[in-house]
Each structure stands twice: as structure tokens, then as C-alpha cells.
Design a protein around this motif. Structure first.
Motif, PDB file in Angstrom:
ATOM      1  N   LEU A 140       0.829  -1.213   0.000  1.00  0.00           N
ATOM      2  CA  LEU A 140       0.000   0.000   0.000  1.00  0.00           C
ATOM      3  C   LEU A 140       0.862   1.261   0.000  1.00  0.00           C
ATOM      4  N   ALA A 141       2.006   1.179   0.660  1.00  0.00           N
ATOM      5  CA  ALA A 141       2.870   2.360   0.764  1.00  0.00           C
ATOM      6  C   ALA A 141       3.760   2.533  -0.459  1.00  0.00           C
ATOM      7  N   GLU A 142       4.145   1.428  -1.099  1.00  0.00           N
ATOM      8  CA  GLU A 142       5.185   1.518  -2.122  1.00  0.00           C
ATOM      9  C   GLU A 142       4.728   1.174  -3.535  1.00  0.00           C
ATOM     10  N   SER A 143       3.488   0.697  -3.712  1.00  0.00           N
ATOM     11  CA  SER A 143       3.042   0.319  -5.055  1.00  0.00           C
ATOM     12  C   SER A 143       1.779   1.072  -5.428  1.00  0.00           C
ATOM     13  N   GLU A 144       1.388   0.927  -6.683  1.00  0.00           N
ATOM     14  CA  GLU A 144       0.163   1.559  -7.170  1.00  0.00           C
ATOM     15  C   GLU A 144      -1.004   0.576  -7.201  1.00  0.00           C
ATOM     16  N   LEU A 145      -0.813  -0.597  -6.613  1.00  0.00           N
ATOM     17  CA  LEU A 145      -1.888  -1.590  -6.586  1.00  0.00           C
ATOM     18  C   LEU A 145      -3.076  -1.057  -5.802  1.00  0.00           C
ATOM     19  N   SER A 146      -4.274  -1.394  -6.258  1.00  0.00           N
ATOM     20  CA  SER A 146      -5.464  -1.002  -5.504  1.00  0.00           C
ATOM     21  C   SER A 146      -5.498  -1.778  -4.193  1.00  0.00           C
ATOM     22  N   ALA A 147      -6.320  -1.294  -3.273  1.00  0.00           N
ATOM     23  CA  ALA A 147      -6.441  -1.974  -1.981  1.00  0.00           C
ATOM     24  C   ALA A 147      -6.967  -3.397  -2.172  1.00  0.00           C
ATOM     25  N   GLN A 148      -7.901  -3.565  -3.124  1.00  0.00           N
ATOM     26  CA  GLN A 148      -8.458  -4.895  -3.364  1.00  0.00           C
ATOM     27  C   GLN A 148      -7.403  -5.824  -3.964  1.00  0.00           C
ATOM     28  N   GLU A 149      -6.616  -5.310  -4.911  1.00  0.00           N
ATOM     29  CA  GLU A 149      -5.550  -6.116  -5.499  1.00  0.00           C
ATOM     30  C   GLU A 149      -4.498  -6.456  -4.447  1.00  0.00           C
ATOM     31  N   THR A 150      -4.243  -5.533  -3.554  1.00  0.00           N
ATOM     32  CA  THR A 150      -3.301  -5.790  -2.462  1.00  0.00           C
ATOM     33  C   THR A 150      -3.787  -6.953  -1.603  1.00  0.00           C
ATOM     34  N   ALA A 151      -5.087  -6.981  -1.336  1.00  0.00           N
ATOM     35  CA  ALA A 151      -5.663  -8.075  -0.543  1.00  0.00           C
ATOM     36  C   ALA A 151      -5.372  -9.415  -1.198  1.00  0.00           C
ATOM     37  N   TYR A 152      -5.593  -9.498  -2.522  1.00  0.00           N
ATOM     38  CA  TYR A 152      -5.338 -10.750  -3.232  1.00  0.00           C
ATOM     39  C   TYR A 152      -3.860 -11.130  -3.169  1.00  0.00           C
ATOM     40  N   ARG A 153      -2.987 -10.122  -3.274  1.00  0.00           N
ATOM     41  CA  ARG A 153      -1.545 -10.384  -3.299  1.00  0.00           C
ATOM     42  C   ARG A 153      -1.032 -10.957  -1.970  1.00  0.00           C
ATOM     43  N   VAL A 154      -1.746 -10.712  -0.888  1.00  0.00           N
ATOM     44  CA  VAL A 154      -1.278 -11.208   0.415  1.00  0.00           C
ATOM     45  C   VAL A 154      -2.133 -12.369   0.934  1.00  0.00           C
ATOM     46  N   GLY A 155      -2.913 -12.992   0.047  1.00  0.00           N
ATOM     47  CA  GLY A 155      -3.592 -14.228   0.428  1.00  0.00           C
ATOM     48  C   GLY A 155      -5.028 -14.095   0.879  1.00  0.00           C
TER      49      GLY A 155
END
Length: 353
Positions: free
Chosen positions: A306-321
Motif C-alpha cells: 500500500l505504501a510503495e506500489s500503485e496496486l489497488s487496496a483490493q488487489e493488495t488483498a489478493y496479493r497477500v492471500g
């Protein structure tokens, strides 16, 4: 129903014995007849008799040679020999081949009936003995497997309880030909092998001369002391390697946290530990259980993304399981005090964006 085969080169003998079997009232059926040993060998596998009645003096192959050959592949066969001669040498050889009865011709019907009854009793006893041995084998395999797991998990109390159950089972159902001291020795050998298969090489003295002879109570106590010694070695080995294994487990989690279905079993398999032991050791070393540690790793990784990428919050959720964004958002707020969106805004504000 038991199956009987008759081998004799006299047709009259075949007729008379068949009638005697049919009138015996016993659970016996004819499954084959032959005139000599060669013919009988050809019929043997298809007819599969339990009892063979055979003459001694026959053309092609005599009864004793036939019995010798059959014994090699069918050691449990019940043999009854017929002979027209009261020959001591024949009787001696017959006993050597394990023949159950030796009857002289002409056959006495009452004696033949008694012989058949004895054959049925012996076959019944063999079946019952085999059934008991099978039940015993399955039961002790189950108990030994359970004991090995308890030892590997270093669960002393339940391991000792299991030992007492195993020895009680041996006393009531164990094979008569195996002494209690021999069984205790074999059990320890099996347990050391089971630990070796799990990667634990334990140096223990378990020679056969160390067990009390023919004393079940003393053997049981000795076995429990051996188990305590084994557990001490296991715990010592674990203490040396547990920290290293926990570090490996943590690395595995940190490398695979994005897998939604990452389980304790998978982590345990990756480091060669049982689930029970890993769970207990992991909590002891990290002061938190596996699930809490996994969630913590995921939340820290989510912060970074969330701090270092442009990924959306929802995409971030998927990326961490996480497959459920609502669950992810609630978990993130519980850990960091902000929702994912609020945390990202805070990071941007701090960076002057």
C-alpha cells in the motif's frame, strides 16, 4: 465347508471313501479324485483341497513323494495316508512330512469317521488361530503406529499409556511362540526404526539380554523406562534443532504467505516435523500461534504494498492471500488502526503527494 481330495489307484477305494464322506455328516465336500501323485498335482491348484487322503503305493508318483512336493507350497495341508502294509519305514517318513493320520486298508469306517472329525476340529482351530493372529497383528500395528506418533510428538504421558495398552494386549492376545522379553525387544527395534524414518537417529542400548525373562510386569516396567529414555533423547535432539526448524518454517511462511490456503500441515511438511510438534514449538519460539504469525506477515506485506506500489487496496488483498476484501480490510484495521485506503492516504500525505 472343507474340501477333500482322494488319491488312490483302486476304484473300489474311491467309491467306499466317497460314501463314507457323504454319510459322515461333517462339513466336507469332494473336490477332486486322482489315481496317482502326478495326476493329483495337476488337479491341486484348481481343486484347492483342505484335506488330502492319499495311498502310499501308486504308479508314476507314490504318496510320500507327492506329500513332499505339496508340503513345499502348501505347508498347512491336512494329510491322511492309506496303506495296505503296516510298514514302520512308511510311517516314519510320513511323520517326517507332517502327515496327520496313517490308516491301514481295509479302511475301518468308524476309524475313518474319527479321523475326519479330528481333521475338521484341527482345521477349525487353525482358522480360529489365524483369525486371532490377524486381529492381533492389525491391533498391534495400529497401537505401534500411534505410539510412534506420540513419541515423535514427545507426548510422554500418552506414550506411556500406549505402552501399557500394548503390553496388556500382548499378554491377552499375543502369539504364544513369542516370549514377552522377545516382544519387548522387537517393539523397541520397531520404534527406533520409526524414529529413524522420521529423521531422528537415537543411540540406545536395547540388547535382548537387557529384558527380564518371562516376566510380563518386569518387562512392561523396563519398557516404560526405555521409552522415557527415548523421549529424553528425542527432546534433546529437538531442542538442538527446533530453533533452526522454526526459522525454516518462518522463512517458508514469508515466501508463501500469498497462498490463500497455506496450512500448518504444509509448513510442517516443508521442515520435516509433525503438525502437533511444530504447532507447540512454533508458539514456544515466537510467542504466537501459526495463524496469528501468518496474518501478521500478511499485514506487514500489505503495508509495504500500500505504501510503495500503485496496486489497488483490493488487489493488495489478493496479493497477500485474502480472497475476501471486507475480511482483509477489517483485519488490516485491527492490526494497524486504519483501513487500507486511509493508510494509503496517510502514506501519500507523509510523502508530500
Amino acid at each position: 465347508m472343507y474340501r477333500i481330495m482322494l488319491i488312490d489307484d483302486e476304484y473300489a477305494i474311491h467309491l467306499s471313501l466317497r460314501k463314507l464322506v457323504e454319510r459322515s455328516g461333517l462339513r466336507i465336500e469332494f473336490v477332486g479324485e486322482a489315481e496317482d501323485g502326478v495326476e493329483a498335482l495337476e488337479l491341486l491348484e484348481d481343486s484347492r483341497p483342505d484335506i488330502i487322503v492319499t495311498d502310499i503305493c501308486m504308479p508314476e508318483m507314490d504318496g510320500l513323494e507327492f506329500i513332499r512336493r505339496v508340503r513345499e507350497s502348501h505347508p498347512q495341508m491336512f494329510f491322511i495316508i492309506l496303506s495296505g502294509h503296516d510298514n514302520f519305514e512308511f510311517a516314519r517318513q510320513a511323520l517326517r512330512y507332517g502327515v496327520s493320520d496313517f490308516l491301514l486298508k481295509p479302511i475301518d469306517p468308524a476309524q475313518f469317521q474319527t479321523t475326519l472329525e479330528r481333521a475338521c476340529r484341527e482345521l477349525d482351530e487353525r482358522k480360529a488361530r489365524f483369525s486371532r493372529q490377524t486381529e492381533w497383528t492389525l491391533a498391534q500395528q495400529h497401537h505401534k503406529a500411534r505410539l510412534a506418533e506420540l513419541l515423535y510428538s514427545a507426548d510422554e504421558q500418552r506414550a506411556l499409556e500406549q505402552i501399557r495398552e500394548i503390553m496388556a494386549l500382548f499378554e491377552t492376545s499375543g502369539p504364544e511362540e513369542v516370549s514377552v522379553s522377545r516382544y519387548a525387544h522387537m517393539l523397541m527395534q520397531d520404534l527406533l526404526t520409526a524414529m529413524k524414518e522420521r529423521g531422528l537417529l537415537l543411540a540406545m542400548e536395547i540388547g535382548e539380554d537387557q529384558w527380564p525373562q518371562d516376566d510380563p510386569i518386569a518387562c512392561s516396567h523396563q519398557l516404560q523406562e526405555k521409552i522415557k529414555g527415548m523421549l529424553a533423547l528425542i527432546k534433546g535432539s529437538r531442542n538442538l534443532g527446533s530453533r533452526h526448524n522454526i526459522q525454516k518454517a518462518k522463512r517458508y511462511i514469508e515466501e508463501n504467505y500469498a497462498m490463500e490456503d497455506l496450512s500448518l500441515q504444509e509448513v510442517a511438511d516443508s521442515v520435516g516435523m509433525s503438525v502437533t510438534y511444530l504447532s507447540r514449538t512454533f508458539k514456544s519460539e515466537t510467542n504466537m500461534n501459526f495463524v496469528k504469525y501468518l496474518v501478521q506477515v500478511r499485514m506487514e506485506k500489505a503495508k509495504e504494498l500500500l505504501a510503495e506500489s500503485e496496486l489497488s487496496a483490493q488487489e493488495t488483498a489478493y496479493r497477500v492471500g485474502f480472497s475476501d476484501y471486507v475480511h482483509f480490510s477489517k483485519t488490516f484495521k485491527k492490526f494497524h488502526g486504519l483501513t487500507p485506503s486511509a493508510y494509503r492516504k496517510q502514506c501519500k500525505a507523509m510523502n508530500g503527494e
